[in-house]
Scaffold this motif. Sequence first.
Motif, PDB file in Angstrom:
ATOM      1  N   LEU A  61       0.817  -1.215   0.000  1.00 31.18           N
ATOM      2  CA  LEU A  61       0.000   0.000   0.000  1.00 31.18           C
ATOM      3  C   LEU A  61       0.847   1.260   0.000  1.00 31.18           C
ATOM      4  O   LEU A  61       0.333   2.359  -0.182  1.00 31.18           O
ATOM      5  CB  LEU A  61      -0.932  -0.002   1.219  1.00 31.18           C
ATOM      6  N   ARG A  91       0.337   1.292 -12.174  1.00 33.10           N
ATOM      7  CA  ARG A  91       0.127  -0.102 -12.542  1.00 33.10           C
ATOM      8  C   ARG A  91      -1.287  -0.341 -13.047  1.00 33.10           C
ATOM      9  O   ARG A  91      -2.222   0.257 -12.560  1.00 33.10           O
ATOM     10  CB  ARG A  91       0.390  -1.010 -11.342  1.00 33.10           C
ATOM     11  N   LYS A  92      -1.393  -1.262 -14.002  1.00 35.80           N
ATOM     12  CA  LYS A  92      -2.701  -1.573 -14.539  1.00 35.80           C
ATOM     13  C   LYS A  92      -3.466  -2.456 -13.547  1.00 35.80           C
ATOM     14  O   LYS A  92      -4.624  -2.203 -13.245  1.00 35.80           O
ATOM     15  CB  LYS A  92      -2.543  -2.302 -15.877  1.00 35.80           C
ATOM     16  N   MET A 144      -3.110 -13.403  -9.788  1.00 39.85           N
ATOM     17  CA  MET A 144      -4.561 -13.154  -9.684  1.00 39.85           C
ATOM     18  C   MET A 144      -4.829 -11.677  -9.453  1.00 39.85           C
ATOM     19  O   MET A 144      -4.238 -11.051  -8.596  1.00 39.85           O
ATOM     20  CB  MET A 144      -5.091 -13.961  -8.484  1.00 39.85           C
ATOM     21  N   SER A 145      -5.689 -11.135 -10.270  1.00 38.18           N
ATOM     22  CA  SER A 145      -6.085  -9.742 -10.032  1.00 38.18           C
ATOM     23  C   SER A 145      -7.498  -9.555 -10.563  1.00 38.18           C
ATOM     24  O   SER A 145      -8.027 -10.410 -11.273  1.00 38.18           O
ATOM     25  CB  SER A 145      -5.121  -8.788 -10.720  1.00 38.18           C
ATOM     26  N   LYS A 170      -9.430  -8.052 -13.010  1.00 37.01           N
ATOM     27  CA  LYS A 170      -9.243  -7.334 -14.282  1.00 37.01           C
ATOM     28  C   LYS A 170     -10.583  -6.820 -14.774  1.00 37.01           C
ATOM     29  O   LYS A 170     -11.099  -7.238 -15.797  1.00 37.01           O
ATOM     30  CB  LYS A 170      -8.623  -8.266 -15.325  1.00 37.01           C
ATOM     31  N   LEU A 179     -10.459 -13.390  -3.890  1.00 37.40           N
ATOM     32  CA  LEU A 179      -9.434 -12.338  -3.907  1.00 37.40           C
ATOM     33  C   LEU A 179      -9.933 -11.094  -3.175  1.00 37.40           C
ATOM     34  O   LEU A 179      -9.206 -10.490  -2.380  1.00 37.40           O
ATOM     35  CB  LEU A 179      -9.063 -11.970  -5.358  1.00 37.40           C
ATOM     36  N   ASP A 226      -9.201  -8.708   4.072  1.00 37.34           N
ATOM     37  CA  ASP A 226      -8.535  -9.150   5.288  1.00 37.34           C
ATOM     38  C   ASP A 226      -7.355  -8.245   5.641  1.00 37.34           C
ATOM     39  O   ASP A 226      -7.157  -7.882   6.796  1.00 37.34           O
ATOM     40  CB  ASP A 226      -7.994 -10.577   5.073  1.00 37.34           C
ATOM     41  N   SER A 227      -6.572  -7.893   4.623  1.00 45.14           N
ATOM     42  CA  SER A 227      -5.423  -7.016   4.861  1.00 45.14           C
ATOM     43  C   SER A 227      -5.893  -5.636   5.305  1.00 45.14           C
ATOM     44  O   SER A 227      -5.251  -4.993   6.132  1.00 45.14           O
ATOM     45  CB  SER A 227      -4.576  -6.877   3.596  1.00 45.14           C
ATOM     46  N   PHE A 228      -7.009  -5.171   4.755  1.00 36.93           N
ATOM     47  CA  PHE A 228      -7.506  -3.844   5.134  1.00 36.93           C
ATOM     48  C   PHE A 228      -8.158  -3.860   6.509  1.00 36.93           C
ATOM     49  O   PHE A 228      -8.239  -2.832   7.174  1.00 36.93           O
ATOM     50  CB  PHE A 228      -8.458  -3.301   4.069  1.00 36.93           C
ATOM     51  N   GLU A 267      -6.883  -5.231   8.991  1.00 38.92           N
ATOM     52  CA  GLU A 267      -5.764  -4.900   9.892  1.00 38.92           C
ATOM     53  C   GLU A 267      -5.564  -3.388   9.918  1.00 38.92           C
ATOM     54  O   GLU A 267      -5.358  -2.792  10.975  1.00 38.92           O
ATOM     55  CB  GLU A 267      -4.500  -5.636   9.422  1.00 38.92           C
ATOM     56  N   ALA A 294      -2.447   4.349  -0.434  1.00 38.85           N
ATOM     57  CA  ALA A 294      -2.573   3.590  -1.686  1.00 38.85           C
ATOM     58  C   ALA A 294      -3.310   4.334  -2.803  1.00 38.85           C
ATOM     59  O   ALA A 294      -2.993   4.176  -3.973  1.00 38.85           O
ATOM     60  CB  ALA A 294      -3.258   2.260  -1.404  1.00 38.85           C
ATOM     61  N   LEU A 297      -8.066   5.275   2.292  1.00 37.67           N
ATOM     62  CA  LEU A 297      -7.088   4.939   1.251  1.00 37.67           C
ATOM     63  C   LEU A 297      -6.428   6.207   0.709  1.00 37.67           C
ATOM     64  O   LEU A 297      -5.690   6.158  -0.265  1.00 37.67           O
ATOM     65  CB  LEU A 297      -7.783   4.189   0.107  1.00 37.67           C
ATOM     66  N   TYR A 310      -9.408  -0.527  -3.793  1.00 32.39           N
ATOM     67  CA  TYR A 310      -7.998  -0.772  -4.077  1.00 32.39           C
ATOM     68  C   TYR A 310      -7.845  -1.616  -5.343  1.00 32.39           C
ATOM     69  O   TYR A 310      -7.081  -1.260  -6.246  1.00 32.39           O
ATOM     70  CB  TYR A 310      -7.324  -1.475  -2.894  1.00 32.39           C
ATOM     71  N   SER A 313      -8.574   0.221  -8.600  1.00 30.62           N
ATOM     72  CA  SER A 313      -7.939   1.511  -8.823  1.00 30.62           C
ATOM     73  C   SER A 313      -6.732   1.443  -9.744  1.00 30.62           C
ATOM     74  O   SER A 313      -5.993   2.413  -9.851  1.00 30.62           O
ATOM     75  CB  SER A 313      -7.525   2.122  -7.485  1.00 30.62           C
ATOM     76  N   GLY A 314      -6.525   0.313 -10.398  1.00 30.92           N
ATOM     77  CA  GLY A 314      -5.400   0.216 -11.336  1.00 30.92           C
ATOM     78  C   GLY A 314      -5.531   1.244 -12.450  1.00 30.92           C
ATOM     79  O   GLY A 314      -6.631   1.691 -12.771  1.00 30.92           O
ATOM     80  N   ALA A 315      -4.399   1.626 -13.022  1.00 34.26           N
ATOM     81  CA  ALA A 315      -4.422   2.636 -14.085  1.00 34.26           C
ATOM     82  C   ALA A 315      -5.234   2.134 -15.276  1.00 34.26           C
ATOM     83  O   ALA A 315      -5.232   0.943 -15.583  1.00 34.26           O
ATOM     84  CB  ALA A 315      -3.001   2.955 -14.512  1.00 34.26           C
TER      85      ALA A 315
END
Lengths: 189, 306
Positions: free
Chosen positions: A82, A90-91, B1-2, B4, B21, B27-29, B31, B42, B70, B300, B303-305
Motif C-alpha cells: 500500500l 500499474r494496470k 490473480m487480479s 481485471k 481475492l 482481510d489485509s484492510f 488490519e 494507496a 485509502l 484498491y 484503482s489500477g491505471a
Amino acid sequence: MMTTPLNKSVERKDEKLIMDAGDISRAMIRIAHEILERNKGVKDLALVGIRTGGVHLAHRLVKRIHSIEGVLVPIGELDITLYRDDLALRKNQPILRKTSVPFDMTNKVVVLVDDVLFTGRTIRAAMDGLMDLGRPEEIQLAVLVDRGHRQLPIKANYIGKNLPTSRDEQVQVLLDEDGEDDRVVILKS
Amino acid sequence: MSLKRKDLLSLVPLSVDEIMLVLETADSFKEVTGREIKKVPALRGKTVVNLFFEPSTRTRTSFELAAKRLSADVINFSPSSSSVVKGETLLDTARNIEAMQADIIVLRHSSAGAAETLANGVKSSVINAGDGWHEHPTQALLDLYTIRQRGMNFHGLRVAIVGDVSHSRVARSNIYALIKLGAEVRLVGPPTMMPCGVEKLGVKVYYDMDEGLRGANVIMMLRLQLERQGRAQFPTIREYSRLYGLTVERVRLADAGAIVMHPGPINRGVEIAPDVADSLSSVILDQVANGVAVRMGILYLMSGAN
C-alpha cells in the motif's frame, strides 16, 4: 534448529550461484552478532521483516539472537504494497498480504530486514509503513544482499554480501521456507 | 490473480477466485482499520465520487470512509443538491463528473440497470452500490466476509435468506455469490414476496419459516420495506411479524452456532425481535464494521491505471 549442509553445491542451469546455504547461514550469524554489538544487547530491540523474503530472514535472525542472548526479541511482518510509489501507474494492483506488528514500536530500535537491497524504493515504502504503525526510536536496516543501483539515499546498517551487478541482472534469494534449497543466485538471461 | 475489471456491477460475472481475492484483500484492510492511524496512501491522487440518487447513510458513509482511509479524494453528490432536479439525465450528470477526472464512481440508483448504463457511458470505473431491485454486490461481499470471519466454510453452508426476496437487491447478490461458492441457499418468505421461478437458480423455497430455519448455519434477515404495505403483499405488519419475524425461539431451530445477519436498517419488533438483534449470535454490527474493510479492498483492486 535449522541444519545447513555446508558447501553443498546447488548450482543449476540458468543460475549463477552467489551464496549457498552455508554462506547464508554464516552471514546471518554475523549479522545477528553485529546487531547485538551495535545495540549493546537486546534491550528495546525488535525485528520487522519485509514480505516475503525479509520475513523469513527476520525469523532466522530472531532464532540466532535467541541462541546468543537467550532472549526472543519481538518480531513483526510488514507488507509494503500500500506504500509503493508505483501503484497509480500499474494496470493491475499487486496482491496484498497481511501486515502484523504485534508490539508497540514506541521507543524501540526496529531493525528492518529484507533479502535484497536494490533501488531503495522498497525500504522507503517500508519506513513510511512503519511510521504509520508507531514511532520507533530508531530504524536500522539489515539485508542479505546489497546489489547497488540505489535510486534513493538509503544505506543498510548490516549487509550479508555486497554484490556488484549490472542493472538488468536479476538477483534472487531462494529460501528453505519457500520450499527451495537456500541460495542466492543471479539468473542468466 | 487480479481483478481485471473496469466495473463492479453484479456478482454474476465474478469467478470464485475473484470473490476470494476480494475477501482476502479485505482481510489485509481489516488490519489497517484496526490501527491507531487508519490511513494508508494507496489511492493518493485518485478521486472517488459517491453518486447517490437514493437516500443511504450506511452505504454512502461506508464508501466515503473506505475511500478516505485509502487517501483518495471523495466527493459526495446527491440529487437534492444538484442539477438533477433541473432535468439533467443520469449520463449527462456522470459525464460532467467524469470531466472533473473522477477515477471511480460509486452509484446508488432506484432503477435496475442504472449502474450498467452508466458504466457503458463513462471511462471511469463504476461500482454498483445498489440499483433498484437488481443487485447490491458490495453488501453481499461484506456479508460473505462476515461469514468467513466466523470461521465458516461456504461449501455446504446452509444459509436461510428471510423476507421480501423479490424486492431485495441484497438477497439477489447474495444468492448469486453463495450458490457459486457451493452453499445451500434457502429462501423463506410469503409467496407474494418470492420471485417467480427463483428455484431455477438452485435455491430451495420455504413458505414456513420454522421449516426453513431448521439446521441453518446463517440466518440472513431482509428489511421489511414498510413503505410497501398496502400493495397487497402482506395484510398487516403484525401478521407478517408473527409468521416471518425472527424470535429467540426461532433462532433455536437453527444450528447451535448459527449467526444472524441483517443488512440494515433494522425494524425492531417487525422482522427481527430486539433480543435477537442484540444477542451474541447477531453479527449485524460486525457487518457494518467489515463493510469499510471490504470496500477498501474493492476500491484498491479497481484503482489500477486505465
